[in-house]
Enzyme design. Structure first.
Site, PDB file in Angstrom:
ATOM      1  N   GLY A  62       1.751   3.116   2.372  1.00 30.04           N
ATOM      2  CA  GLY A  62       2.844   2.969   3.174  1.00 30.04           C
ATOM      3  C   GLY A  62       4.238   2.246   2.817  1.00 30.04           C
ATOM      4  O   GLY A  62       5.686   2.718   3.667  1.00 30.04           O
TER       5      GLY A  62
ATOM      6  N   VAL B 139       1.045 -12.866   4.475  1.00 30.67           N
ATOM      7  CA  VAL B 139       1.763 -13.114   5.931  1.00 30.67           C
ATOM      8  C   VAL B 139       0.331 -14.162   6.857  1.00 30.67           C
ATOM      9  O   VAL B 139      -0.056 -13.751   7.401  1.00 30.67           O
ATOM     10  CB  VAL B 139       2.605 -11.904   5.937  1.00 30.67           C
ATOM     11  CG1 VAL B 139       3.347 -12.398   8.284  1.00 30.67           C
ATOM     12  CG2 VAL B 139       3.455 -11.118   5.457  1.00 30.67           C
TER      13      VAL B 139
ATOM     14  N   GLY C 246       0.599  -1.202  -0.162  1.00 27.75           N
ATOM     15  CA  GLY C 246      -0.154  -0.238  -0.045  1.00 27.75           C
ATOM     16  C   GLY C 246       0.523   1.295  -0.395  1.00 27.75           C
ATOM     17  O   GLY C 246       2.106   1.113  -0.527  1.00 27.75           O
TER      18      GLY C 246
ATOM     19  N   GLU D  93     -17.541  10.544  -1.370  1.00 27.12           N
ATOM     20  CA  GLU D  93     -17.623  10.210  -3.396  1.00 27.12           C
ATOM     21  C   GLU D  93     -18.948   9.200  -3.772  1.00 27.12           C
ATOM     22  O   GLU D  93     -19.079   9.407  -4.623  1.00 27.12           O
ATOM     23  CB  GLU D  93     -16.665   9.407  -2.831  1.00 27.12           C
ATOM     24  CG  GLU D  93     -15.302  11.303  -2.822  1.00 27.12           C
ATOM     25  CD  GLU D  93     -14.043  11.131  -2.272  1.00 27.12           C
ATOM     26  OE1 GLU D  93     -12.767  11.947  -1.502  1.00 27.12           O
ATOM     27  OE2 GLU D  93     -13.310   9.206  -2.010  1.00 27.12           O
TER      28      GLU D  93
ATOM     29  N   GLN E  31       4.359   9.449   4.695  1.00 23.72           N
ATOM     30  CA  GLN E  31       5.311   9.739   5.728  1.00 23.72           C
ATOM     31  C   GLN E  31       5.601   8.931   6.339  1.00 23.72           C
ATOM     32  O   GLN E  31       7.034   8.978   7.211  1.00 23.72           O
ATOM     33  CB  GLN E  31       4.964  11.227   5.823  1.00 23.72           C
ATOM     34  CG  GLN E  31       4.772  12.308   4.909  1.00 23.72           C
ATOM     35  CD  GLN E  31       4.114  13.522   5.221  1.00 23.72           C
ATOM     36  OE1 GLN E  31       4.037  14.029   6.696  1.00 23.72           O
ATOM     37  NE2 GLN E  31       2.916  14.510   5.019  1.00 23.72           N
TER      38      GLN E  31
END
Lengths: 432, 432
Positions: free
Chosen positions: A15, A79, A13, A174, A322
């Protein structure tokens, strides 16, 4: 793999992708693991579900992204076990379980839909967390319209074309906006007799909890001007295959319940064997490592870290991006015996779109933008962030086309024949 | 529907679509029936299967095509019974059976794959007749590569990346060429250690039976220059999940058998209750009506009509298109008490592409073109014929992108979770 330290990144994703990207020119070997062979641009899933974009336009193959980076390898699998003592990860892949060793682990498993203690809703509801979800919903809506077109019983016909979205956050708005537009600009012309009811249900008495009140109000007005029925301060009490019942007692006959009322951390969090915080999130240090095991980083929706204001960082893509970048940098710092850095979130703001020329944006926690300007900002931002040059061009063309023609060209019911067993697959399975 | 004569068109393939299009401004009510809600541009299925094009790019929603034509209605369903005495058609739709009345019937059900009396091959083989087939094959190939990338056993790894295409006609050549290019320009860069074997097997001792010998030879050279292994004059004798055995005794370990060795008329032909010709095709008069029932027209792959040279017209798209147009025109002629016309085929020629810059074309039964020029002609023709403006632009962009970058951007394994039962669907089923 050579003698370099090995970093395993779980999840491709936002991250995980940003973490892997940050490591691509570093002296580490990276193994990126995901259950899909592609990264999904999740903010546009609702567009796939409402036939505005093709599925492949918001998916980008992981091996393609890292093609020129020989230190990044990819494994498609799920996993199952994280053994922090042995520093290994067990992955179910191709039907077998495979063990991989790490020096550093970045866990970025994202989030899953939560039904707040009512898992039976999950049997009924559609969600929008994956590309499969989006295609399943698209097929479902189009099939209902085909059926409604040949249904004489008026009450049944209305139920077939009533769509209820639960959750007044960005995704809910949305989706409901796109559904309404799909009908208004496309389906209305092709199914004369049908007049669908699009309903948004929110348990709180306002939409978009994270926005200032003025923007919440604007969003409500925009939804209503679009013809969406908005029900506030009313929770879903009972769900059944052919209706939902609200806390107020109101019954809405429908075959389409779309749930975007909440998410919680991926159940992968439990594999870490650590005490979890609210929403099943893993508490982390400001350096993004788990408490007590600094070889394991947890980032994005799965991670629980309090911002300076005492509230946990929200489950938002920019936070994941981030944190992914910082986790990777902190690993590099440590390999160089430098001091790792603490996370500080650069908040550019939040925005939600509610259809053509309708949107609200709250930028840098200061600027409030609404309507066409906010919509253009939303468009631009998403195009910039979309992975891959070609995807961007195709998405842009689709959007311009949709905007100019009010058309949706992806209205196909596509259901690979699941009942068709392929002996080759079975032969491979029996080998495992 | 009003008091106008009613024409039912079965099948939204090329024949049915051209028939309906011809009737759109006539004083008739048209009911177009197809099991999908979209028309499939079948000549490019192999591109979807090899990740060159997105599925939605070669599918066009039927209701969208006829949106502005109020005399054309669409029903998504499967025709089960044709009752020529009562002039009705029974259609399985939404789980129930619905009966529709016709004054004129145009049957354009196309063709299905045939295994020449060995139906067990169908359990093993992939085919390329529908969009579902193409996506299933794409998923399969990409999954095998992901598996092979993590397989240490060299013999097993080779079997995983060996792909056998049976049938030396256009589809076979196009598929094998596209598979080879998918590897050479994309997968090779992402799976270093893999070196797939792409094999084309043809029972006759030459490829492209319908072409002059020089072009057959050229096609063979082009395939070999691309790195495709071509086995001529050797039939498939035995198929199993993990290998195939040829008549010569040679065994090829493989998990991917793609069958494009032959087609026969859709089994719908049997619903007409008429004696059938070779390939299960329905004999028709030169006016395209069935013998003895001139309210029923049969066109395209399903129809058996002999050309002036005594051979039946081939199962080709232009034949279906031209017959669709003529069948519709002949109905109009009869409504106006004019004389119906006999079918005469305008043959612009045939062409096959074998990858980038490789193709052969035989135009107007005279001109032989090969290589880059034939490839450009093929590209242009397909773009012109592709339904829908937006599709055309997107396909063009994808092709230019692929050509310039040697890239394939659609390499995603997309498998909607078939195991996820939706209660709404079940509730709807139980109503039927």
């Amino acid at each position: 793999m050579g003698e370099q330290p090995r970093v395993i990144v779980i999840g491709a994703g936002f991250g995980g992708l940003y973490a892997a990207r940050t490591l691509k020119h570093q002296a580490v070997d990276v193994l990126l693991i995901d259950r899909h062979n592609f990264h999904t641009f999740t903010p546009l899933l609702y567009q796939v579900a409402t036939a505005g974009l093709e599925a492949e336009e918001i998916a980008y193959p992981v091996r393609g992204i890292f093609r020129s980076n020989t230190n990044i390898d990819f494994l498609m699998g799920e996993v199952e076990v994280i053994d922090r003592a042995k520093k290994t990860v067990s992955i179910r892949t191709n039907g077998a379980v495979r063990q991989e060793r790490y020096d550093y682990l970045i866990v970025s498993g994202g989030s899953v839909t939560t039904y707040f203690g009512k898992p039976e809703i999950g049997d009924i509801a559609f969600e929008l967390k994956s590309l499969d979800d989006a295609i399943a919903l698209r097929n479902h809506i189009l099939r209902l319209f085909e059926r409604a077109a040949w249904t004489e019983d008026l009450a049944h016909r209305d139920a077939l074309t009533t769509m209820v979205v639960v959750g007044g956050g960005s995704t809910g708005l949305e989706t409901v906006g796109a559904l309404r537009e799909l009908y208004q600009h496309v389906l209305r012309k092709e199914y004369d007799a049908l007049s669908p009811r699009i309903v948004l249900v929110e348990a709180m008495d306002h939409l978009l909890a994270a926005y200032p009140e003025r923007l919440q109000q604007k969003a409500l007005e925009q939804l209503k001007s679009l013809g969406v029925e908005v029900i506030l301060g009313n929770a879903v009490d009972e769900t059944a295959a052919d209706h939902i019942r609200l806390a107020s007692g109101e019954v809405i006959p429908t075959y389409t319940l779309i749930w975007s009322a909440g998410v919680q951390a991926s159940p992968l969090a439990q594999a870490l064997d650590l005490p979890l915080k609210r929403g099943g999130r893993v508490p982390i240090t400001p350096m993004l490592t788990t408490e007590g095991d600094d070889s394991v980083y947890v980032i994005g929706d799965m991670a629980y870290l309090e911002a300076p204001d005492g509230k946990p960082y929200p489950m938002l893509i920019p936070v994941a991006q981030q944190q992914g970048t910082l986790a990777a940098k902190n690993i590099v710092h440590r390999l160089r015996s430098e001091q790792p850095k603490a996370f500080s979130y650069f908040d550019r703001g939040i925005m939600s779109t509610i259809g053509r020329s309708r949107a609200v944006a709250y930028l840098f926690n200061r600027v409030q933008v609404t309507g066409f300007l906010a919509w253009i900002a939303w468009l631009g931002l998403h195009l910039i962030v979309l992975m891959g040059f070609r995807n961007r061009i195709n998405v842009l063309i689709n959007w311009i086309w949709n905007y100019l023609t009010y058309d949706r060209s992806v209205r196909i019911i596509l259901e690979p024949d699941a009942a068709k067993p392929k002996h080759a697959d079975e032969a491979l399975k029996s080998m495992e």
